[in-house]
Design a protein around this motif. Structure first.
Motif, PDB file in Angstrom:
ATOM      1  N   ARG A  40     -12.974  11.409  -2.923  1.00 43.69           N
ATOM      2  CA  ARG A  40     -11.636  11.994  -3.035  1.00 43.69           C
ATOM      3  C   ARG A  40     -11.419  12.614  -4.417  1.00 43.69           C
ATOM      4  O   ARG A  40     -10.723  13.631  -4.530  1.00 43.69           O
ATOM      5  CB  ARG A  40     -10.579  10.917  -2.776  1.00 43.69           C
ATOM      6  CG  ARG A  40     -10.587  10.345  -1.362  1.00 43.69           C
ATOM      7  CD  ARG A  40     -10.419  11.438  -0.315  1.00 43.69           C
ATOM      8  NE  ARG A  40      -9.144  12.112  -0.443  1.00 43.69           N
ATOM      9  CZ  ARG A  40      -8.877  13.313   0.045  1.00 43.69           C
ATOM     10  NH1 ARG A  40      -9.819  13.998   0.679  1.00 43.69           N
ATOM     11  NH2 ARG A  40      -7.690  13.853  -0.108  1.00 43.69           N
ATOM     12  N   SER A  56       0.834  -1.208   0.000  1.00 43.95           N
ATOM     13  CA  SER A  56       0.000   0.000   0.000  1.00 43.95           C
ATOM     14  C   SER A  56       0.866   1.253   0.000  1.00 43.95           C
ATOM     15  O   SER A  56       0.568   2.233  -0.711  1.00 43.95           O
ATOM     16  CB  SER A  56      -0.926  -0.003   1.223  1.00 43.95           C
ATOM     17  OG  SER A  56      -1.787  -1.115   1.201  1.00 43.95           O
ATOM     18  N   LEU A  87      -6.104   0.505   7.215  1.00 45.05           N
ATOM     19  CA  LEU A  87      -7.012  -0.485   7.792  1.00 45.05           C
ATOM     20  C   LEU A  87      -6.229  -1.708   8.257  1.00 45.05           C
ATOM     21  O   LEU A  87      -6.467  -2.241   9.355  1.00 45.05           O
ATOM     22  CB  LEU A  87      -8.066  -0.888   6.754  1.00 45.05           C
ATOM     23  CG  LEU A  87      -9.090  -1.946   7.192  1.00 45.05           C
ATOM     24  CD1 LEU A  87      -9.913  -1.440   8.372  1.00 45.05           C
ATOM     25  CD2 LEU A  87     -10.003  -2.325   6.028  1.00 45.05           C
ATOM     26  N   ASP A  89      -4.980   7.547  -2.726  1.00 43.57           N
ATOM     27  CA  ASP A  89      -5.607   7.710  -1.404  1.00 43.57           C
ATOM     28  C   ASP A  89      -6.285   6.411  -0.959  1.00 43.57           C
ATOM     29  O   ASP A  89      -6.257   6.056   0.220  1.00 43.57           O
ATOM     30  CB  ASP A  89      -6.650   8.838  -1.439  1.00 43.57           C
ATOM     31  CG  ASP A  89      -6.022  10.219  -1.501  1.00 43.57           C
ATOM     32  OD1 ASP A  89      -4.812  10.327  -1.275  1.00 43.57           O
ATOM     33  OD2 ASP A  89      -6.757  11.181  -1.805  1.00 43.57           O
ATOM     34  N   ALA A  90      -6.903   5.719  -1.924  1.00 37.66           N
ATOM     35  CA  ALA A  90      -7.598   4.468  -1.598  1.00 37.66           C
ATOM     36  C   ALA A  90      -6.616   3.402  -1.120  1.00 37.66           C
ATOM     37  O   ALA A  90      -6.903   2.645  -0.186  1.00 37.66           O
ATOM     38  CB  ALA A  90      -8.376   3.976  -2.817  1.00 37.66           C
ATOM     39  N   ILE A 133     -14.712   1.402  -1.090  1.00 43.15           N
ATOM     40  CA  ILE A 133     -13.646   2.021  -1.878  1.00 43.15           C
ATOM     41  C   ILE A 133     -14.212   2.815  -3.044  1.00 43.15           C
ATOM     42  O   ILE A 133     -13.719   3.905  -3.387  1.00 43.15           O
ATOM     43  CB  ILE A 133     -12.645   0.951  -2.364  1.00 43.15           C
ATOM     44  CG1 ILE A 133     -11.735   0.533  -1.216  1.00 43.15           C
ATOM     45  CG2 ILE A 133     -11.806   1.468  -3.524  1.00 43.15           C
ATOM     46  CD1 ILE A 133     -10.886   1.644  -0.624  1.00 43.15           C
ATOM     47  N   SER A 164      -6.872  10.141  -6.206  1.00 38.37           N
ATOM     48  CA  SER A 164      -7.943   9.471  -5.448  1.00 38.37           C
ATOM     49  C   SER A 164      -7.671   7.976  -5.314  1.00 38.37           C
ATOM     50  O   SER A 164      -7.923   7.383  -4.256  1.00 38.37           O
ATOM     51  CB  SER A 164      -9.300   9.709  -6.112  1.00 38.37           C
ATOM     52  OG  SER A 164      -9.350   9.164  -7.414  1.00 38.37           O
ATOM     53  N   TYR A 179     -15.368   5.990  -1.553  1.00 41.29           N
ATOM     54  CA  TYR A 179     -14.219   6.782  -1.097  1.00 41.29           C
ATOM     55  C   TYR A 179     -13.500   7.433  -2.281  1.00 41.29           C
ATOM     56  O   TYR A 179     -13.146   8.611  -2.242  1.00 41.29           O
ATOM     57  CB  TYR A 179     -13.261   5.880  -0.320  1.00 41.29           C
ATOM     58  CG  TYR A 179     -12.067   6.606   0.264  1.00 41.29           C
ATOM     59  CD1 TYR A 179     -12.218   7.470   1.345  1.00 41.29           C
ATOM     60  CD2 TYR A 179     -10.793   6.424  -0.264  1.00 41.29           C
ATOM     61  CE1 TYR A 179     -11.133   8.135   1.874  1.00 41.29           C
ATOM     62  CE2 TYR A 179      -9.698   7.078   0.262  1.00 41.29           C
ATOM     63  CZ  TYR A 179      -9.866   7.932   1.336  1.00 41.29           C
ATOM     64  OH  TYR A 179      -8.783   8.593   1.860  1.00 41.29           O
ATOM     65  N   PHE A 193      -5.765   4.213   2.345  1.00 41.80           N
ATOM     66  CA  PHE A 193      -6.905   3.884   3.205  1.00 41.80           C
ATOM     67  C   PHE A 193      -6.886   2.404   3.587  1.00 41.80           C
ATOM     68  O   PHE A 193      -7.029   2.038   4.761  1.00 41.80           O
ATOM     69  CB  PHE A 193      -8.207   4.236   2.468  1.00 41.80           C
ATOM     70  CG  PHE A 193      -9.464   3.902   3.218  1.00 41.80           C
ATOM     71  CD1 PHE A 193     -10.005   4.810   4.110  1.00 41.80           C
ATOM     72  CD2 PHE A 193     -10.109   2.690   3.028  1.00 41.80           C
ATOM     73  CE1 PHE A 193     -11.172   4.508   4.808  1.00 41.80           C
ATOM     74  CE2 PHE A 193     -11.267   2.380   3.710  1.00 41.80           C
ATOM     75  CZ  PHE A 193     -11.799   3.296   4.610  1.00 41.80           C
TER      76      PHE A 193
END
Length: 525
Positions: free
Chosen positions: A427, A352, A498, A490-491, A420, A487, A423, A494
């Protein structure tokens, strides 16, 4: 003596063909969880639907799997395992053909749901047959072997889907199941038998199933459509939210009070199962969202063709086979599942982090190397999480615990894709507004860029008005592309967060003794 050797050899050959048959069936079902990912843009354009609507093609299949998996044991005992299994293969194959023939997006979504209902048995019953063939003494081999299928299915799906989409057309990602489904059906008719130990079917928990379907279906719709319809400004979103909360709470209460629940939530009293279920849910989010996000990022933003997009996942998929076998070997040697799980989480977090550093100049090679971290991380989580899940259960509760854990993986994937999607849409709007705010007459760089493009198009023969209009269109396309890139990155952050926030849960089971060896991944029957 010769006759005896020939007979033994023939029996071994039949067993080998049976194993190949059932693992092929399971992989066919799992490949279809992700084979459509690289074709979403093509489906969207061909069927005149938005990308958000088209993502329901993935979500409907996942929801159907979640619904049918807990019912597999009942259906297999009620209808007979052989009949149910072969019937499911036929249903999966038939609805695959119907998906390819679908004239619009919502017909396709409906057939995908029915295809997923047929596919549910292909995973759990196939695994039960594999462990039955190998026996308890070789459960480690069976666990690793089936783990390869569980992981490789969703991973090689985009590679296969990319090749088919680019060289043929998207309906062929469904038509390809037809010859395989026919071959698996014929082989199953010849080789699949009823289990040696017959189990009397219990009364089916229809109320539990109904509450589960309503609760998950309502929640999934809220997650999918909330962003598009401005969340709670839409009355149907409010109604579905209330329905989801009520149905899920009623489902939990009902399952804890009746003697034969469709999902025995009482097994969650085991701390190791409760922790493993949560971590498996998170793993499902990582597995399915990364397979969903990566092809869309590669094609929509980085401009990779479908085949190249699929091939970027292949090196990681190959290395994951060794990762699965290695993790199973470590468990067999007595290494604690917690150590392997911790390693898997770290590897996925690294994936990630590296994805968050991508830019518009990133190459297929960059992506392929980064995806290796994802593949090895998830490979190190697949077998040990189930070992942890059932480690604190009594023998009679192991099938229910394993089934619940498997359902959590599918549920995580279904929820993850929906969340997602929302999200990324949020974003994208935020990043686009930020970038547009820099396009003004007070920004010399922006003015210079617009003037340069206007002169370029004017030099190509466009009128002054058309030249300026085309210049602004180029700027707008650039803003959209950069906004999508930011975006998607960013995912990835995210999902990585998690995973990071979930890791402390391992502390709750640190006092568990080392496990003696690998156990079954899933066994609903």
């Amino acid at each position: 003596m010769v006759y005896f050797m020939i007979n033994v050899s023939f029996i071994q050959m039949k067993k080998s063909i049976l194993i190949i048959t059932v693992i092929t069936a399971a992989m066919m079902e799992l490949i279809d969880t992700s084979i459509v990912n690289v074709a979403l843009s093509h489906m969207s354009g061909n069927l005149g639907a938005t990308l958000e609507d088209t993502s329901w093609v993935i979500t409907a299949y996942a929801i159907a799997n979640i619904i049918i998996i807990p019912m597999t044991s009942f259906l297999a005992t009620k209808l007979g395992r052989r009949n149910y299994y072969i019937g499911s293969i036929i249903a999966f194959t038939f609805f695959s053909a119907m998906c390819g023939l679908a004239p619009n997006i919502w017909t396709l979504v409906a057939f995908r749901f029915l295809q997923g209902m047929g596919g549910g048995a292909l995973l759990s019953v196939s695994q039960a047959i594999v462990f039955e063939v190998y026996g308890k003494e070789k459960s480690g081999i069976a666990s690793a072997l089936f783990g390869v299928g569980v992981f490789l299915g969703p991973t090689i799906g985009p590679t296969l889907g990319g090749f088919i989409t680019e060289n043929y057309s998207w309906p062929w990602i469904f038509y390809i199941n037809i010859p395989i489904g026919i071959a698996v059906t014929v082989s199953s008719l010849l080789l699949v038998t009823e289990p040696a130990v017959k189990v009397e079917p219990k009364a089916v928990d229809w109320w539990g199933i109904l509450l589960l379907v309503i609760g998950i279906g309502s929640l999934q719709t809220v997650l999918e459509r909330g962003e598009t319809d401005d969340w709670f400004s839409a009355n149907y979103i409010i109604a579905l939210t209330a329905t989801a909360i009520f149905s899920i709470l009623m489902f939990i209460w009902w399952e804890l009070t009746i003697p034969n629940p469709v999902i025995d939530l009482r097994v969650l009293k085991s701390k190791s199962l409760a922790v493993a279920a949560i971590l498996t849910f998170v793993t499902g989010v990582g597995l399915f969202t990364s397979v969903f996000l990566t092809p869309v990022l590669a094609q929509r933003v980085l401009g990779f063709p479908p085949t190249m997009t699929g091939l970027t996942l292949l090196p990681g998929a190959i290395l994951a086979i060794f990762g699965l076998l290695f993790s199973a070997t470590l468990l067999k040697k007595g290494v604690s599942p917690l150590i392997i799980i911790f390693t898997g989480f770290i590897l996925f977090i690294m994936f990630s982090y590296k994805m968050a550093g991508f830019n518009l100049e990133s190459t297929p090679g960059n992506l392929a190397r980064t995806l290796i971290f994802r593949a090895l991380g998830l490979a190190f989580l697949t077998v040990p999480l189930t070992a942890l899940a059932v480690s604190g259960l009594e023998a009679k509760d192991v099938p229910q615990g394993a089934a619940l854990n498997n359902m959590m993986r599918q549920l995580g994937g279904s929820f993850g894709i929906a969340i997602i999607n929302t999200y990324v849409a949020h974003r994208f709007g935020s990043h686009r507004n930020d970038l547009i705010s820099n396009i003004s007459v007070y920004n010399p760089q922006a003015t210079q860029r617009v003037n340069g493009l206007t002169q370029y198009f004017a030099g190509k023969g466009a009128s002054s008005f058309d030249a300026q209009h085309k210049a602004m269109a180029v700027i707008d396309n650039g803003i959209n592309r950069q906004s999508f890139l930011m975006s998607y990155l960013d995912a990835y952050i995210f999902v990585g967060l998690l995973f990071l926030l979930s890791m402390p849960l391992l502390v709750l089971v640190l006092n568990r003794k080392k496990q003696a060896g690998p156990v079954v991944l899933v066994s609903d029957h």
